[in-house]
Design an enzyme around this catalytic site. Sequence first.
Site, PDB file in Angstrom:
ATOM      1  N   GLU A 239      -1.713  -9.476   0.620  1.00 36.67           N
ATOM      2  CA  GLU A 239      -2.782  -9.718   1.597  1.00 36.67           C
ATOM      3  C   GLU A 239      -3.666  -8.476   1.760  1.00 36.67           C
ATOM      4  O   GLU A 239      -4.728  -8.541   2.358  1.00 36.67           O
ATOM      5  CB  GLU A 239      -2.182 -10.148   2.941  1.00 36.67           C
ATOM      6  CG  GLU A 239      -1.329  -9.111   3.666  1.00 36.67           C
ATOM      7  CD  GLU A 239       0.109  -9.022   3.139  1.00 36.67           C
ATOM      8  OE1 GLU A 239       0.402  -9.603   2.062  1.00 36.67           O
ATOM      9  OE2 GLU A 239       0.937  -8.361   3.793  1.00 36.67           O
TER      10      GLU A 239
ATOM     11  N   SER B 218       8.765  -4.390  -1.607  1.00 40.72           N
ATOM     12  CA  SER B 218       9.760  -3.552  -0.924  1.00 40.72           C
ATOM     13  C   SER B 218      11.138  -4.227  -0.899  1.00 40.72           C
ATOM     14  O   SER B 218      11.260  -5.442  -1.090  1.00 40.72           O
ATOM     15  CB  SER B 218       9.306  -3.303   0.513  1.00 40.72           C
ATOM     16  OG  SER B 218       9.302  -4.529   1.213  1.00 40.72           O
TER      17      SER B 218
ATOM     18  N   CYS C 287       5.654   2.394  -8.203  1.00 37.68           N
ATOM     19  CA  CYS C 287       7.104   2.273  -8.088  1.00 37.68           C
ATOM     20  C   CYS C 287       7.787   3.179  -9.109  1.00 37.68           C
ATOM     21  O   CYS C 287       8.964   3.471  -8.987  1.00 37.68           O
ATOM     22  CB  CYS C 287       7.533   0.836  -8.299  1.00 37.68           C
ATOM     23  SG  CYS C 287       7.201   0.284  -9.947  1.00 37.68           S
TER      24      CYS C 287
ATOM     25  N   GLU D 263      12.145   5.723   0.683  1.00 41.69           N
ATOM     26  CA  GLU D 263      11.051   5.766  -0.292  1.00 41.69           C
ATOM     27  C   GLU D 263       9.781   6.164   0.481  1.00 41.69           C
ATOM     28  O   GLU D 263       9.395   5.470   1.427  1.00 41.69           O
ATOM     29  CB  GLU D 263      10.876   4.377  -0.909  1.00 41.69           C
ATOM     30  CG  GLU D 263       9.783   4.329  -1.959  1.00 41.69           C
ATOM     31  CD  GLU D 263       9.538   2.916  -2.494  1.00 41.69           C
ATOM     32  OE1 GLU D 263       9.640   1.950  -1.715  1.00 41.69           O
ATOM     33  OE2 GLU D 263       9.231   2.794  -3.693  1.00 41.69           O
TER      34      GLU D 263
HETATM   35  P1  NAD Z   1       5.887  -5.422   0.632  1.00 47.94           P
HETATM   36  O1  NAD Z   1       7.302  -5.807   0.429  1.00 47.94           O
HETATM   37  O2  NAD Z   1       5.463  -4.984   1.981  1.00 47.94           O
HETATM   38  O3  NAD Z   1       4.957  -6.665   0.248  1.00 47.94           O
HETATM   39  C1  NAD Z   1       5.143  -7.360  -0.967  1.00 47.94           C
HETATM   40  C2  NAD Z   1       4.885  -8.840  -0.747  1.00 47.94           C
HETATM   41  O4  NAD Z   1       5.884  -9.379   0.119  1.00 47.94           O
HETATM   42  C3  NAD Z   1       3.542  -9.121  -0.116  1.00 47.94           C
HETATM   43  O5  NAD Z   1       2.956 -10.206  -0.773  1.00 47.94           O
HETATM   44  C4  NAD Z   1       3.875  -9.422   1.340  1.00 47.94           C
HETATM   45  O6  NAD Z   1       3.003 -10.374   1.901  1.00 47.94           O
HETATM   46  C5  NAD Z   1       5.290  -9.960   1.268  1.00 47.94           C
HETATM   47  N1  NAD Z   1       6.117  -9.529   2.419  1.00 47.94           N
HETATM   48  C6  NAD Z   1       6.099  -8.338   3.055  1.00 47.94           C
HETATM   49  N2  NAD Z   1       7.047  -8.288   4.010  1.00 47.94           N
HETATM   50  C7  NAD Z   1       7.681  -9.472   3.979  1.00 47.94           C
HETATM   51  C8  NAD Z   1       8.767 -10.026   4.721  1.00 47.94           C
HETATM   52  N3  NAD Z   1       9.380  -9.340   5.684  1.00 47.94           N
HETATM   53  N4  NAD Z   1       9.182 -11.268   4.412  1.00 47.94           N
HETATM   54  C9  NAD Z   1       8.586 -11.967   3.433  1.00 47.94           C
HETATM   55  N5  NAD Z   1       7.538 -11.486   2.701  1.00 47.94           N
HETATM   56  C10 NAD Z   1       7.102 -10.262   2.971  1.00 47.94           C
HETATM   57  O7  NAD Z   1       5.548  -4.318  -0.471  1.00 47.94           O
HETATM   58  P2  NAD Z   1       4.200  -3.488  -0.635  1.00 47.94           P
HETATM   59  O8  NAD Z   1       4.118  -2.485   0.461  1.00 47.94           O
HETATM   60  O9  NAD Z   1       3.058  -4.385  -0.870  1.00 47.94           O
HETATM   61  O10 NAD Z   1       4.493  -2.734  -2.032  1.00 47.94           O
HETATM   62  C11 NAD Z   1       5.147  -1.503  -2.100  1.00 47.94           C
HETATM   63  C12 NAD Z   1       6.591  -1.659  -2.507  1.00 47.94           C
HETATM   64  O11 NAD Z   1       6.658  -2.346  -3.742  1.00 47.94           O
HETATM   65  C13 NAD Z   1       7.287  -0.338  -2.752  1.00 47.94           C
HETATM   66  O12 NAD Z   1       8.585  -0.412  -2.216  1.00 47.94           O
HETATM   67  C14 NAD Z   1       7.343  -0.221  -4.270  1.00 47.94           C
HETATM   68  O13 NAD Z   1       8.372   0.583  -4.778  1.00 47.94           O
HETATM   69  C15 NAD Z   1       7.519  -1.649  -4.637  1.00 47.94           C
HETATM   70  N6  NAD Z   1       7.123  -1.892  -6.015  1.00 47.94           N
HETATM   71  C16 NAD Z   1       8.116  -2.079  -6.934  1.00 47.94           C
HETATM   72  C17 NAD Z   1       7.797  -2.279  -8.272  1.00 47.94           C
HETATM   73  C18 NAD Z   1       8.867  -2.470  -9.266  1.00 47.94           C
HETATM   74  O14 NAD Z   1       8.558  -2.963 -10.353  1.00 47.94           O
HETATM   75  N7  NAD Z   1      10.119  -2.130  -8.978  1.00 47.94           N
HETATM   76  C19 NAD Z   1       6.449  -2.311  -8.659  1.00 47.94           C
HETATM   77  C20 NAD Z   1       5.470  -2.138  -7.690  1.00 47.94           C
HETATM   78  C21 NAD Z   1       5.815  -1.932  -6.368  1.00 47.94           C
END
Ligand code: NAD
Length: 515
Positions: free
Chosen positions: A194, A244, A299, A399
């Site tokens: 979003e 995350s 990440c 992190e």
């Molecule tokens: P986030 O988890 O906040 O959001 C990711 C998605 O999940 C979004 O679409 C969001 O709408 C949804 N979301 C968020 N909280 C939620 C909840 N409580 N319940 C259900 N859905 C939810 O992550 P972010 O801040 O957008 O991205 C950063 C994180 O992503 C970091 O932890 C990073 O390490 C990780 N990441 C990992 C990789 C990998 O390949 N391991 C790659 C890129 C990013």
Amino acid sequence: IRSAQHATAAQPYSTGRQPPRVPNLIGGAFVDSKSSSYIDVINPATQEVVSQVPLTTREEFKAAVSAAKDAFPSWRNTPVTTRQRVMLKLQELIRRDIDKLALNITTEQGKTLKDAQGDVFRGLEVVEHACGMATLQMGEYVSNVSSGIDTYSIREPLGVCAGICPFNFPAMIPLWMFPVAVTCGNTFVLKPSEKDPGASIILAELAMEAGLPKGVLNIVHGTTDTVNAICDDENIRAISFVGSNTAGMHIYGRAAAKGKRVQSNMGAKNHAVVLPDASMDATLNALVAAGFGAAGQRCMALSTVVFVGDSKLWEEKLVELAKSLKVNSGLEPDADLGPVISKQAKERICKLIQSGVDDGARLLLDGTDIVVPGYERGNFVGPTILTDVRADMECYKEEIFGPVLLCMHADSFDEAIKIVNRNKYGNGASLFTTSGIVARKFQNEIEAGQVGINVPIPVPLPFFSFTGSKASFAGDLNFYGKAGVHFFTQIKTITQQWKDSPGGTGVSLAMPTSQ
Ligand code: NAD
């Protein structure tokens, strides 16, 4: 649904409205949501509202899943060569529009234009890989497993699959997901982050221009409610998630309880182990690039350095190099790193830096109070380096996801390996050395899914898979590569008998055995 002139791939955003509203994509039409709740998409360098993204309604979500379900029978029966050709065209169109995509990413996410091009390019490589799907999904055949009987297995698509994306790679991560899924013959519902949904919309326009039939790719928006609807929907068979640990483990549990397969790529704390025999300049350049590139919001960013023995004397030079980086809006040509994604992210990063200081770490470089002329309202954090960090500190356990490099010290290589292996995450780890023997030991003993030897960000190209482990991954079939194709397909095994014995051999009620 908007008037026909607007419901096209060429013009997905509402015209006239400022800021524009990000549409859903349902059954081949870009449609404005009827939702009364919208979230502002904010340019992190300026705080300007770029667009507004809806909390897609339940009915719209259901319509997107229905469209995907309806599109499945004919798409799965479309020859794989035709599906490949759509990808072949898509990769050409992504190349054509790479500047447009990069500009959108920099505006919504903040990374530099050059880095945004890399974001698109690393996703483009997955599209290129999907062009070879016919070979990738080949089954197996054993002739004459028993007299006159052959057995073979084929990989079939699952049906409707879904993808849930993070903010940090607005093009690459959607491209890790839908190209592999749809070229296997599935249909797809994508939920972009979003915070920066624009690149997904542009990619979907391009996919449709490339010939992807209506309903094969759909887009819905929102946060927790939309995610939970994806987890619960009985028509969705598989979910790809990147983000995350809080969200990833929730999705993994909730979707698995509904019988879905899930691949969940999550958080990280990637370590670099530096030996005194490493090439100093090359190592320091690598540490600075992988620690502060994309403002540390990768990440696979190197967020912790373990200096072994005398290599700790290099810290001073590391600080000098980090100081020389230019923090600016990603649109400015001299920018090395841009802002972090939100005010809340900046606050969290600064709090973790302060907690490190409070816990006894030394702040060698402090980027917390940086002001960027012309972009005074931006969420900037300059390169920050903390040393004397210990494993019990909050700044180490969490992190940080910002331009912050933590330095630790180990007396021996074995101690360094122990430090890395005690960390709960297992996304990546890199070693800097000129010793092949030490490198081989590191490769064998380190508990991380992606290992770099003198390579700071060892993200594999798509003919391999992205193989995070430990708390960085849940599931057993990784993203892209062979595992990605396996994730988006299920095996069917056929045993066939063609015998030249018209009378048969009579009735036998014993379990058939191969003889
Ligand atoms: P986030 O988890 O906040 O959001 C990711 C998605 O999940 C979004 O679409 C969001 O709408 C949804 N979301 C968020 N909280 C939620 C909840 N409580 N319940 C259900 N859905 C939810 O992550 P972010 O801040 O957008 O991205 C950063 C994180 O992503 C970091 O932890 C990073 O390490 C990780 N990441 C990992 C990789 C990998 O390949 N391991 C790659 C890129 C990013």
